[in-house]
Design a protein around this motif. Structure first.
Motif, short mmCIF file in Angstrom:
data_model
loop_
_atom_site.label_atom_id
_atom_site.label_comp_id
_atom_site.label_asym_id
_atom_site.label_seq_id
_atom_site.Cartn_x
_atom_site.Cartn_y
_atom_site.Cartn_z
N GLN A 4 0.84 -1.20 0.00
CA GLN A 4 0.00 0.00 0.00
C GLN A 4 0.88 1.24 0.00
N GLN A 5 0.35 2.35 -0.51
CA GLN A 5 1.06 3.63 -0.49
C GLN A 5 0.95 4.25 0.89
N TYR A 6 2.05 4.73 1.41
CA TYR A 6 2.07 5.45 2.67
C TYR A 6 2.67 6.81 2.42
N GLN A 7 1.88 7.86 2.57
CA GLN A 7 2.36 9.23 2.41
C GLN A 7 1.63 10.12 3.40
N LEU A 8 2.38 11.06 3.99
CA LEU A 8 1.79 11.94 4.97
C LEU A 8 2.49 13.29 4.89
N TYR A 9 1.71 14.36 4.99
CA TYR A 9 2.25 15.71 5.07
C TYR A 9 1.48 16.44 6.15
N ILE A 10 2.20 16.92 7.18
CA ILE A 10 1.57 17.65 8.28
C ILE A 10 2.35 18.93 8.54
N GLU A 11 1.67 19.88 9.16
CA GLU A 11 2.28 21.19 9.43
C GLU A 11 2.04 21.60 10.88
N ARG A 12 2.89 22.49 11.34
CA ARG A 12 2.72 23.11 12.65
C ARG A 12 2.96 24.60 12.47
N ARG A 13 1.95 25.38 12.79
CA ARG A 13 2.04 26.83 12.64
C ARG A 13 1.72 27.51 13.96
N ASP A 14 2.52 28.50 14.31
CA ASP A 14 2.29 29.32 15.49
C ASP A 14 2.77 30.72 15.17
N PRO A 15 1.87 31.61 14.71
CA PRO A 15 2.28 32.97 14.32
C PRO A 15 2.93 33.75 15.46
N ASP A 16 2.52 33.51 16.70
CA ASP A 16 3.10 34.23 17.83
C ASP A 16 4.58 33.91 18.00
N ARG A 17 4.98 32.70 17.64
CA ARG A 17 6.38 32.30 17.75
C ARG A 17 7.09 32.31 16.40
N ASN A 18 6.44 32.84 15.36
CA ASN A 18 6.99 32.86 14.01
C ASN A 18 7.38 31.45 13.55
N MET A 19 6.50 30.50 13.84
CA MET A 19 6.78 29.11 13.52
C MET A 19 5.89 28.64 12.38
N ALA A 20 6.50 28.08 11.38
CA ALA A 20 5.77 27.48 10.26
C ALA A 20 6.61 26.31 9.76
N ARG A 21 6.30 25.12 10.26
CA ARG A 21 7.11 23.94 9.96
C ARG A 21 6.28 22.88 9.26
N PHE A 22 6.97 22.02 8.51
CA PHE A 22 6.31 20.89 7.86
C PHE A 22 7.05 19.62 8.23
N TYR A 23 6.35 18.50 8.09
CA TYR A 23 6.94 17.18 8.32
C TYR A 23 6.27 16.25 7.33
N ALA A 24 7.06 15.55 6.53
CA ALA A 24 6.51 14.65 5.52
C ALA A 24 7.12 13.26 5.68
N LEU A 25 6.29 12.25 5.54
CA LEU A 25 6.71 10.86 5.63
C LEU A 25 6.18 10.10 4.42
N SER A 26 6.98 9.18 3.91
CA SER A 26 6.50 8.29 2.85
C SER A 26 7.28 6.98 2.92
N ILE A 27 6.62 5.92 2.50
CA ILE A 27 7.28 4.62 2.42
C ILE A 27 7.27 4.22 0.95
N GLU A 28 8.46 3.90 0.45
CA GLU A 28 8.62 3.52 -0.95
C GLU A 28 9.42 2.22 -1.03
N GLU A 29 9.41 1.62 -2.19
CA GLU A 29 10.18 0.41 -2.39
C GLU A 29 11.48 0.77 -3.11
N THR A 30 12.59 0.18 -2.65
CA THR A 30 13.87 0.41 -3.31
C THR A 30 13.99 -0.51 -4.53
N LEU A 31 15.03 -0.32 -5.31
CA LEU A 31 15.27 -1.18 -6.47
C LEU A 31 15.54 -2.62 -6.06
N PHE A 32 15.94 -2.82 -4.82
CA PHE A 32 16.27 -4.16 -4.33
C PHE A 32 15.11 -4.80 -3.57
N GLY A 33 13.94 -4.18 -3.61
CA GLY A 33 12.76 -4.75 -2.99
C GLY A 33 12.61 -4.47 -1.51
#
Length: 96
Positions: A4-33
């Motif tokens: 199955q495909q596993y992909q995720l994109y999430i963010e954390r924003r806090d304007p008071d702290r001038n914070m705007a971050r992202f975090y991305a995860l994915s699971i893929e298959e390599t050429l070697f399986g």
């Protein structure tokens, strides 16, 4: 072969702290399986950093994926908010 495909994109924003971050995860298959978990994170609008983890078993990759997701959700990361673009209905009013 990854079941199955596993992909995720999430963010954390806090304007008071001038914070705007992202975090991305994915699971893929390599050429070697093998399963490969790819993590990307950084400030929104940048390329950020990337780390890759290789596993012989897809279940191990999924386990780390879920563990990282739980940790990030506890820190306040959320799915990206989709802003609806409202058509600009302002029209020019002639001056009298």
């Amino acid at each position: 072969m990854i079941a199955q495909q596993y992909q995720l994109y999430i963010e954390r924003r806090d304007p008071d702290r001038n914070m705007a971050r992202f975090y991305a995860l994915s699971i893929e298959e390599t050429l070697f399986g093998q399963a490969r978990l790819i993590r990307r994170w950084g400030r929104i609008g940048t390329i950020g950093r990337t780390v890759q983890h290789s596993f012989d078993d897809e279940g191990e990759a999924v386990g780390l994926f879920l563990e990282l997701l739980r940790a990030k959700r506890l820190r306040g990361y959320q799915p990206r908010r989709v802003s609806r673009s409202v058509p600009n209905s302002v029209t020019a009013v002639p001056r009298s």
